[in-house]
Motif scaffolding. Sequence first.
Motif, mmCIF file in Angstrom:
data_model
loop_
_atom_site.group_PDB
_atom_site.id
_atom_site.type_symbol
_atom_site.label_atom_id
_atom_site.label_comp_id
_atom_site.label_asym_id
_atom_site.label_seq_id
_atom_site.Cartn_x
_atom_site.Cartn_y
_atom_site.Cartn_z
ATOM 1 N N MET A 1 -15.356 -58.701 95.342
ATOM 2 C CA MET A 1 -14.530 -58.977 93.968
ATOM 3 C C MET A 1 -15.199 -59.252 92.757
ATOM 4 N N PRO A 2 -15.194 -58.642 91.750
ATOM 5 C CA PRO A 2 -15.996 -58.822 90.276
ATOM 6 C C PRO A 2 -15.755 -60.161 89.854
ATOM 7 N N ARG A 3 -16.784 -60.510 89.256
ATOM 8 C CA ARG A 3 -16.637 -62.069 88.799
ATOM 9 C C ARG A 3 -16.829 -61.944 87.248
ATOM 10 N N TYR A 4 -16.055 -62.688 86.374
ATOM 11 C CA TYR A 4 -15.880 -62.426 85.059
ATOM 12 C C TYR A 4 -16.288 -63.920 84.302
ATOM 13 N N LEU A 5 -17.110 -63.792 83.281
ATOM 14 C CA LEU A 5 -17.225 -65.097 82.445
ATOM 15 C C LEU A 5 -16.465 -65.056 81.208
ATOM 16 N N SER A 6 -15.709 -65.925 81.197
ATOM 17 C CA SER A 6 -14.570 -66.345 79.938
ATOM 18 C C SER A 6 -15.393 -67.252 78.887
ATOM 19 N N MET A 7 -15.956 -67.000 77.789
ATOM 20 C CA MET A 7 -16.722 -67.847 76.896
ATOM 21 C C MET A 7 -15.544 -68.148 76.092
ATOM 22 N N ILE A 8 -15.235 -69.649 75.997
ATOM 23 C CA ILE A 8 -14.467 -70.095 75.091
ATOM 24 C C ILE A 8 -14.750 -70.249 73.594
ATOM 25 N N GLU A 86 -9.536 -59.679 91.072
ATOM 26 C CA GLU A 86 -9.305 -58.269 91.473
ATOM 27 C C GLU A 86 -10.021 -57.286 90.567
ATOM 28 N N ASP A 87 -9.483 -57.403 89.316
ATOM 29 C CA ASP A 87 -10.171 -56.495 88.238
ATOM 30 C C ASP A 87 -10.045 -57.299 86.820
ATOM 31 N N GLU A 88 -10.480 -56.420 85.799
ATOM 32 C CA GLU A 88 -10.400 -57.077 84.386
ATOM 33 C C GLU A 88 -9.013 -57.460 84.002
ATOM 34 N N ALA A 89 -7.974 -56.759 84.430
ATOM 35 C CA ALA A 89 -6.797 -57.174 84.015
ATOM 36 C C ALA A 89 -6.138 -58.478 84.457
ATOM 37 N N GLU A 90 -6.664 -58.568 85.531
ATOM 38 C CA GLU A 90 -6.261 -60.091 86.292
ATOM 39 C C GLU A 90 -7.125 -61.201 85.479
ATOM 40 N N ALA A 91 -8.471 -61.038 85.291
ATOM 41 C CA ALA A 91 -9.194 -61.758 84.476
ATOM 42 C C ALA A 91 -8.808 -62.012 83.256
ATOM 43 N N LEU A 92 -8.303 -60.994 82.575
ATOM 44 C CA LEU A 92 -7.502 -61.098 81.129
ATOM 45 C C LEU A 92 -6.229 -62.013 81.155
ATOM 46 N N PHE A 105 -1.640 -75.020 66.857
ATOM 47 C CA PHE A 105 -2.461 -75.158 65.346
ATOM 48 C C PHE A 105 -4.058 -74.879 66.029
ATOM 49 N N TRP A 106 -4.345 -74.789 67.164
ATOM 50 C CA TRP A 106 -5.538 -74.273 67.757
ATOM 51 C C TRP A 106 -5.787 -73.037 67.232
ATOM 52 N N THR A 107 -6.996 -72.410 66.819
ATOM 53 C CA THR A 107 -7.400 -71.134 67.023
ATOM 54 C C THR A 107 -8.743 -70.954 67.942
ATOM 55 N N ILE A 108 -8.546 -70.179 68.870
ATOM 56 C CA ILE A 108 -9.374 -70.103 69.983
ATOM 57 C C ILE A 108 -9.553 -68.768 70.401
ATOM 58 N N THR A 109 -10.868 -68.128 70.623
ATOM 59 C CA THR A 109 -11.135 -66.944 71.245
ATOM 60 C C THR A 109 -11.846 -67.036 72.518
ATOM 61 N N CYS A 110 -11.414 -66.166 73.298
ATOM 62 C CA CYS A 110 -12.218 -66.288 74.499
ATOM 63 C C CYS A 110 -12.693 -64.878 74.801
ATOM 64 N N GLU A 111 -14.077 -64.713 75.023
ATOM 65 C CA GLU A 111 -14.657 -63.438 75.284
ATOM 66 C C GLU A 111 -14.876 -63.214 76.636
ATOM 67 N N VAL A 112 -14.015 -62.417 77.442
ATOM 68 C CA VAL A 112 -14.357 -62.200 78.912
ATOM 69 C C VAL A 112 -14.997 -60.823 79.125
ATOM 70 N N ARG A 113 -16.185 -61.175 79.801
ATOM 71 C CA ARG A 113 -17.189 -60.139 80.220
ATOM 72 C C ARG A 113 -17.205 -60.273 81.649
ATOM 73 N N GLN A 114 -17.567 -59.126 82.334
ATOM 74 C CA GLN A 114 -17.865 -58.995 83.765
ATOM 75 C C GLN A 114 -19.154 -59.369 83.973
ATOM 76 N N ILE A 115 -19.688 -59.821 84.915
ATOM 77 C CA ILE A 115 -20.920 -60.359 85.332
ATOM 78 C C ILE A 115 -21.620 -59.091 86.214
ATOM 79 N N ALA A 116 -22.692 -58.659 85.505
ATOM 80 C CA ALA A 116 -23.386 -57.486 86.086
ATOM 81 C C ALA A 116 -23.920 -57.892 87.650
ATOM 82 N N GLU A 117 -23.454 -57.096 88.626
ATOM 83 C CA GLU A 117 -24.033 -57.616 89.898
ATOM 84 C C GLU A 117 -25.348 -56.635 90.364
#
Length: 118
Positions: A1-8, A86-92, A105-117
């Motif tokens: 299964m692919p891994r994703y890094l969500s950077m907050i 399972e895929d990018e859609a699930e990670a999102l 009141f929070w403004t947060i952005t998460c950058e989601v990127r798949q880890i290159a295997e």
Amino acid sequence: MPRYLSMIRVNESEAPAEGPSPELMERMGVLIEEMTKAGVLLDTAGLTPAAQGKRVTWSGGKIVVTEGPFAESEEVIGGYALIQAEDEAEALEWTKRFLQTHETFWTITCEVRQIAEG
């Protein structure tokens, strides 16, 4: 299964000085427990403020270490989540649920990127 890094990413100047509310921490805890039980969450953590960080740059054959805070940065990485999905859609979807634990009141952005295997 692919891994994703969500950077907050957060703008530290707009975040509450007292940090996350106890209610937010409780909601995050519930979601983290659910993600862990589902086998999706591999690791997660918040980071100390940028003022306590260092940037190490390699340029022109030399190393330069810059101490925080970093005036040129409005947004900084305030935490991360390492997700196996399972895929990018699930990670999102998991990332969206994390963002929705925060008060409006929070403004947060998460950058989601798949880890290159490999």
